[in-house]
Design an enzyme around this catalytic site. Structure first.
Site, short mmCIF file in Angstrom:
data_model
loop_
_atom_site.label_atom_id
_atom_site.label_comp_id
_atom_site.label_asym_id
_atom_site.label_seq_id
_atom_site.Cartn_x
_atom_site.Cartn_y
_atom_site.Cartn_z
N SER A 292 -18.31 18.13 -3.76
CA SER A 292 -19.41 18.64 -4.59
C SER A 292 -19.51 17.92 -5.93
O SER A 292 -20.61 17.66 -6.42
CB SER A 292 -19.24 20.14 -4.81
OG SER A 292 -19.23 20.83 -3.58
N HIS A 343 -18.64 20.88 -10.69
CA HIS A 343 -20.04 20.46 -10.51
C HIS A 343 -20.60 19.84 -11.79
O HIS A 343 -21.21 18.76 -11.77
CB HIS A 343 -20.89 21.66 -10.12
CG HIS A 343 -20.62 22.16 -8.74
ND1 HIS A 343 -21.28 23.22 -8.18
CD2 HIS A 343 -19.76 21.72 -7.79
CE1 HIS A 343 -20.83 23.43 -6.95
NE2 HIS A 343 -19.91 22.53 -6.70
#
Length: 507
Positions: A292, A343
């Site tokens: 991610s 993220h």
């Protein structure tokens, strides 16, 4: 007179493109209609030119309604929010009846400018004012005595505008077709192979399997296992996690690699992933895995592309990408299991990495220097600050100890407990219980006895700890204490079974 209007029309269009840097959005040579745009600060100034004689104002109103529909239908072709649009009508005469602008519902901040023979100079001044041009276009619209020469001039200007439009479209194609997504496909294959391998040797939802094969695990990184910052990018927790990330990698990776090329894409992917892992290391004590961070880095690379090519960005992916990033950020904030720090670290890392490698055929030394400095500083601060902090006990540590116990890896359990510096808090009783079990299995009964006593002091309702403590008291010949803890364990188990009939008793 028709020749005069045509000459003026094409000369004005050519002047706006060549001298005032307007970009051609639409060009219709036969209908003599041209759409131009100039973007500034995320806003678009749009000009629509039409060479047509309108006799009645109702015909003009009908054309304006047509323009409104076209704007709504094709708004993605503009590089930003439309600030104003000028509708320029080139004609020899104005309409027979007076045109009433307020009676027409205009899209955005619109201006209707009639460039008839008696209004050309005033119309050009109005055009310059609404578009903040340095000066009005200076166009000699009166034909000389050689109309054939000006017919050829008209054809020349039409050809030049057509060539400019073709070059713009070719440039757009070249930007999006610079590279081929070879590395993207390779990364997809590697991730799938690793996932299959982990499932064959253990389970991708097992904490112990993830840690052993390279997940982001703070105690391991502090002990010098820096490779986890990279290896964690190739591990995924369960099938759903894998599918979501691989789907995002396929779409985003293909776009970014085609724009940046394979080498730049590889640099962006790994630099973003590393900074994402470093941010997770600093902000998140839990075990973490997944691509991610690197995938958010691809978002960052596309945002950098938007900065360098704003017009092209908004004309192609534009607000769809920005909305997608926003949705992912909101999703991360609302779902507790999502590693938002990884993220955001990846997003920032991807933007800085894209600035470092820059887009093909673009190079800015200052940008590169700044990006290198910011990336290095951010990475150093995250790693140094994270390494200097105390290792706190987390739910992941407890799950890891439980899985090691089920696998009868008692020495490994003790190694893990020794690496934890702060064990006070929510999970302290379970930590002591698992450590006591490892002590028992490795012949360190006295240490196990001390841990179990502490565990029941912290959590008097801990039935399993009472049961094991009763066994140790019995071994020490203290029948009274052994009986007390045995009864306590049975009492707690009975209460739990009343709440949950399927719960097994302690053993």
């Amino acid at each position: 007179m028709e020749m005069e209007q045509r000459y003026f029309f094409w000369k004005l269009a050519y002047d706006l493109v060549s001298r005032f840097d307007f970009e051609i959005i639409h060009l219709h040579l036969q209908r003599e209609e041209v759409w131009l745009e100039k973007s500034s600060g995320g806003q678009s100034h749009v000009i629509r030119l039409l060479n047509k004689e309108f006799h009645w104002s109702n015909h003009v109103k009908a054309d304006i309604e047509h323009v409104n529909r076209q704007l709504e239908k094709n708004k993605r072709y503009f590089s930003g929010r439309i600030k104003n649009i000028d509708l320029l009508y080139v004609a020899e005469h104005p309409t027979v009846d007076e045109f009433d602008s307020p009676s027409v519902k205009l899209a955005h901040n619109s201006n209707v400018i009639f460039l008839s023979d008696d209004n050309k100079e005033r119309g050009l001044e109005q055009l310059a004012a609404t578009n903040k041009l340095d000066h009005p276009p200076e166009i000699n619209y009166k034909l000389p005595d050689a109309p054939l020469e000006y017919e050829s001039t008209i054809e020349y200007m039409k050809h030049q505008l057509y060539s400019i439009r073709q070059k713009q479209q070719q440039k757009m194609r070249e930007v999006f077709e610079y590279g081929k997504p070879r590395i993207t496909y390779l990364l997809l294959i590697i991730n799938l192979i690793i996932f299959y391998y982990l499932e064959s040797v253990g389970s991708t939802t097992s904490i112990s399997t993830l840690i052993e094969y390279g997940a982001k695990y703070n105690p391991g990184i502090i002990e010098g296992e820096w490779w986890r910052l990279i290896s964690s990018m190739f591990l995924h927790i369960g099938v759903l996690h894998l599918l979501m990330n691989m789907l995002a990698l396929f779409y985003l990776g293909t776009a970014v690699e085609q724009i940046y090329g394979s080498f730049r894409f590889t640099m962006i992917y790994f630099l973003a992933g590393i900074l994402g892992s470093a941010a997770s290391f600093y902000f998140n004590t839990s075990v973490a895995a997944g691509a991610s961070g690197a995938i958010f880095g691809l978002f960052g690379a596309l945002l950098y592309f938007a900065w360098r090519y704003p017009s092209l960005f908004f004309r192609t992916m534009g607000w769809n990408l920005i909305i997608l990033v926003a949705i992912n950020i909101v999703f991360g904030i609302t779902v507790p299991q999502v590693d938002n720090s990884g993220h955001m670290g990846g997003l920032i890392g991807g933007f800085l990495a894209a600035q470092l490698v820059d887009l093909p055929k673009l190079s800015h030394r200052v940008y590169r220097t700044v990006s290198v400095a910011l990336y290095a500083l951010g990475l150093a601060v995250l790693l140094a600050s994270g390494s200097g902090g105390d290792l706190k006990l987390t739910a992941a540590d407890i799950q890891y100890l439980q899985e090691l116990q089920e696998e009868e890896r008692y020495e490994d359990m003790l190694d893990i407990t020794e690496s934890l510096e702060k064990t006070e808090g929510e999970w302290e009783d379970e930590y002591l219980f698992f450590r006591s079990y490892a002590y028992l299995q490795t012949g360190k009964e006295n240490l196990a006895f001390d841990d179990l006593r502490k565990a029941v002091d912290i959590a008097p309702e801990f039935a399993e700890a009472h049961f094991n403590l009763s066994i140790l008291y019995e071994r020490r010949g203290n029948e009274k204490k052994a009986e007390y803890h045995q009864e306590k364990a049975e009492e707690l188990n009975a209460e739990l079974r009343n709440k949950d009939p399927e719960r097994p008793a302690s053993s």
